[in-house]
Design an enzyme around this catalytic site. Structure first.
Site: not given
Length: 759
Positions: A301, A378-379, A445, A447, A474, A504
């Protein structure tokens, strides 16, 4: 009940639930005949006959497309006839006295969930045969019977962005009541209204994983609720069947979506395994894509900029990136990073601006549909009013399709990509339906929001069960001040569900803890890099190159077989294996060590070197191992000759004891329980339990730990509330699993590499 979504509560089992289902189905027709009256006839809808859990479900429980069609074909004619025959009753007028009263109480509770009871009493003088119920609250789920639990947590969390991007703390306060009711979302009693008569008591418990039952329905009489209420209740039941149908799709061009899966142009399933690369900030790191490929990735990516916040990547630069991806046999996901955190980050651009950027690159992108996926932005929304994400996302998708793009489009979630408020999840169906091609994939994503197995598997399974395509676009693993992401579950779940993941990131982060390679040097992988590329469920072990690179004369020649492995440094729980390297015309990229048992084998460990240490073995036990080699094109070598290793005795096995039992069983599956006892004199603080299934059993869901499975070998790591076991103390794990015709139990267990006694 259906274990696995929330912590389970035990119930006595006096009969196999599979047998109970068969018995129940056999009794329904007679019950209907005895109960039916001329005024209120009972119609039996048979969903059992010809329904096969083997061919009509994904996993022995949830219907697939074939199962949906069969269920709908049985329900719809009977439902239509009942609705056509009904006559609405008087719904009442404003100011009328209440027709019913309702009360709520928590029956029992456990960590992360509870069982509730709603008692509804008819306060009028007229009986009715049907009812609906409404309650006020912050969260509404999708359909009746969906198992949910109350989850209340407040957390601050964040993730790191490369090169000058600051951490964005994102306050999280999530409230879920995972049943089909609306609740206050603060753990208090629900406050609601009711539209029903008669006295009913409803237990809010999960479903058990059994085959679909025969079902009985009563048509409405004059005393039934209004037509709208009946329709709402029945359409709620049918929603899982009706909502699975994707939009009408055009002929596939290159990489595309079909039945919720990402496919190549030739129809082969494609599971992304790769990393993110910050090209827009490090355009001179031209060797990065070759290094990423050499470590086994099939996808990269690539971070680009549209000019709103960072200098735009030109058409010639993007064309060069695509050329490098193709030269290195990588699928290229291109994303615009300027949209990051829109609505909360003042400098962020909009999805509409990003769409204009892609349209400006159309001449470069057109014809690359086999190699390129367009990640619009992105986001593209922060934590401020994330519900605003939906309409701009739909508009950007339509704008690209109107401009003639046939590529698969990827969309990121709000909440800085982590969707902790569920906006993307709850609106995914309408967003997907907005794409006339159906070639749309959602990207979550993960995290520090995703620090438990339940959060990770629950989110991913919501999409998988709805046949909505998703990948982890991610994710991070190293802990920070906001939390400790559970990357092991992320990777294990992605592998089990055959979903893509993109870690990531390659290198260049402001905080290098998330750098996979130190200073862009592939020979200096960080611990995070070694986990991603060479760990369990990592890229080296699970990545398969896109077949578009092997068709039409590509590399189809596998490496030579590795040399016979030799064993050294043998302990009671591990052994080091070494072998002569294989050879290949384009280069060997990795090795897979397997444990051989009879005519079968189980994956054990993957590595890029010609040696590996196998861990988690039982003392005084013989194991047979062999090795495969892989090349950059994904070709696998013949298997090496085998080596047999006998582990050392390891001394006493009295520091832990394990009790294993099957608590319930049905055709094709079972529920099990494992009691892990500390028989030593000191506390166990953190543990990994390992065992090998002797047959074809495979874990579906597990609570009390984080499970990974490779072949027959299962590893379960402790979670926060089970990690510590005092002397003479114990913890209990529960799980559901699939099985074949037999279900023999495992015979040996180890904890932290040491053998345990059997209880």
């Amino acid at each position: 009940m259906r274990p696995g979504k929330g912590t389970p509560c035990a119930a006595p089992v006096t009969q196999s639930r599979g047998a109970a289902v068969v018995d129940l189905n056999a009794r329904i027709p007679e019950w209907a005949r005895a109960t039916s009256t001329g005024r209120s006839p009972v119609t039996v809808v048979d969903q059992w006959t010809d329904f096969s859990t083997a061919t009509d479900t994904y996993d022995g429980v949830h219907p697939n497309a074939s199962g949906d069609d069969k269920l709908a074909a049985r329900w719809y004619p009977a439902l239509a006839a009942l609705l056509d025959a009904g006559v609405p009753g008087d719904p009442g007028d404003p100011g009328d006295p209440p027709a019913c009263t309702a009360s709520f109480r928590a029956v029992s509770a456990w960590q992360g969930g509870y069982q509730g009871e709603v008692t509804v009493t008819n306060a009028s003088s007229t009986p009715v045969t049907g009812w609906t119920d409404g309650r006020t609250g912050r969260r509404r789920t999708t359909h009746p019977g969906l198992e949910r639990h109350l989850h209340h947590r407040r957390r601050r969390h964040g993730r790191r962005h490369p090169r000058g991007l600051e951490r964005h703390p994102r306050a999280r306060c999530e409230h879920e009541l995972r049943i089909h009711r609306q609740y206050p979302g603060n753990g208090q009693r629900p406050v609601g209204d009711c539209h029903l008569h008669g006295a009913h008591r409803v237990l809010l418990t999960p479903r058990h994983p059994i085959s679909p039952l025969g079902a009985a329905m009563r048509p409405r009489t004059r005393t039934a609720p209004p037509v709208a209420a009946v329709l709402a209740a029945l359409l709620g039941l049918l929603a899982p069947l009706l909502s699975f149908a994707p939009p009408a799709q055009a002929a596939a061009t290159g990489i595309h979506i079909s039945n919720g899966r990402l496919l190549e142009g030739n129809g082969n399933d494609f599971v992304m395994r790769g990393v993110n690369h910050a090209h827009t900030w490090y355009p001179n790191q031209t060797r990065s894509l070759a290094d990423i490929k050499a470590l086994g990735a099939n996808t990269v990516r690539v971070v680009l900029a549209d000019g709103h916040r960072w200098t735009a990547n030109s058409a010639s630069d993007v064309a060069n990136v695509i050329s490098q991806c193709k030269a290195n046999r990588l699928i290229c996901v291109l994303e615009v990073h300027d949209t990051t955190g829109y609505g909360e980050e003042a400098a962020a651009g909009t999805l509409d601006q990003a769409a204009d950027y892609w349209i400006g690159l159309k001449s470069v992108l057109e014809g690359q549909e086999n190699y390129v996926v367009i990640n619009i932005g992105n986001e593209p929304w922060g934590n401020t009013n994330p519900v605003g994400w939906t309409d701009p996302t739909i508009a950007a998708i339509k704008k690209l399709r109107s401009a003639g793009f046939a590529h698969t489009i990827m969309v990121d979630a709000p909440n800085w990509g982590q969707d902790w408020q569920g906006v993307m999840r709850d609106n995914a169906r309408s967003v997907y339906a907005a794409d006339p091609t159906g070639n749309l994939i959602f990207s979550i994503h993960m995290y520090s929001v995703y620090d438990t197995a339940q959060e990770i598997t629950g989110y991913l399974n919501t999409f998988v069960n709805a046949q909505l395509p998703i990948l982890i676009g991610e994710f991070g693993g190293p802990p920070d001040q906001y939390g400790d992401p559970d990357e092991d579950t992320m990777m294990a779940a992605a592998q089990q569900l055959r979903l893509g993941y993109l870690a990531w990131s390659w290198s260049g982060n402001t905080d290098p803890i998330l750098d996979l390679a130190v200073n862009f040097n592939a020979d200096q992988l960080s611990s995070w890099g070694r986990r991603i590329f060479n760990g369990v469920n990592g890229i080296a072990a699970t990545s398969k190159e896109a077949t578009v690179y092997s068709s039409g004369g590509g590399d189809t020649t596998p490496p030579t077989a590795p040399g016979t492995p030799t064993a050294s440094e043998v302990t009671s729980s591990s052994a080091k294996l070494t072998w002569v390297a294989a050879t290949d015309a384009t280069g060997v990229t990795g090795y897979d060590v397997v444990r051989v048992h009879g005519t079968g084998e189980a994956a054990t460990v993957s590595t890029t070197a010609a040696s590996a240490t196998v861990t988690g073995l039982a003392p005084s036990t013989s194991y047979t191992f062999a090795v495969y080699a892989r090349d950059a094109a994904g070709n696998r070598s013949p298997r090496s000759a085998t080596v047999t290793v006998t582990t050392a005795s390891g001394g006493s096995s009295a520091n832990c004891g394990v009790g294993y039992r099957v608590t319930n069983e049905w055709p094709g599956g079972f529920q099990g329980e494992i009691a892990l006892r500390n028989t030593g004199s000191s506390a166990i603080n953190g543990w990994t339990l390992r065992w090998t299934f002797p047959d074809s059993q495979r874990i579906s869901n597990l609570w009390g730990g984080t499970a990974t499975q490779s072949g027959a070998e299962v590893s379960v790591a402790s979670v926060s509330y089970t990690a510590s076991i005092a002397p003479a103390g114990s913890v209990t794990l529960g799980f559901t699993a699939t099985k074949g015709s037999t279900n023999p139990g495992p015979t040996a267990f180890t904890v932290n590499g040491s053998a345990c006694s059997s209880n």
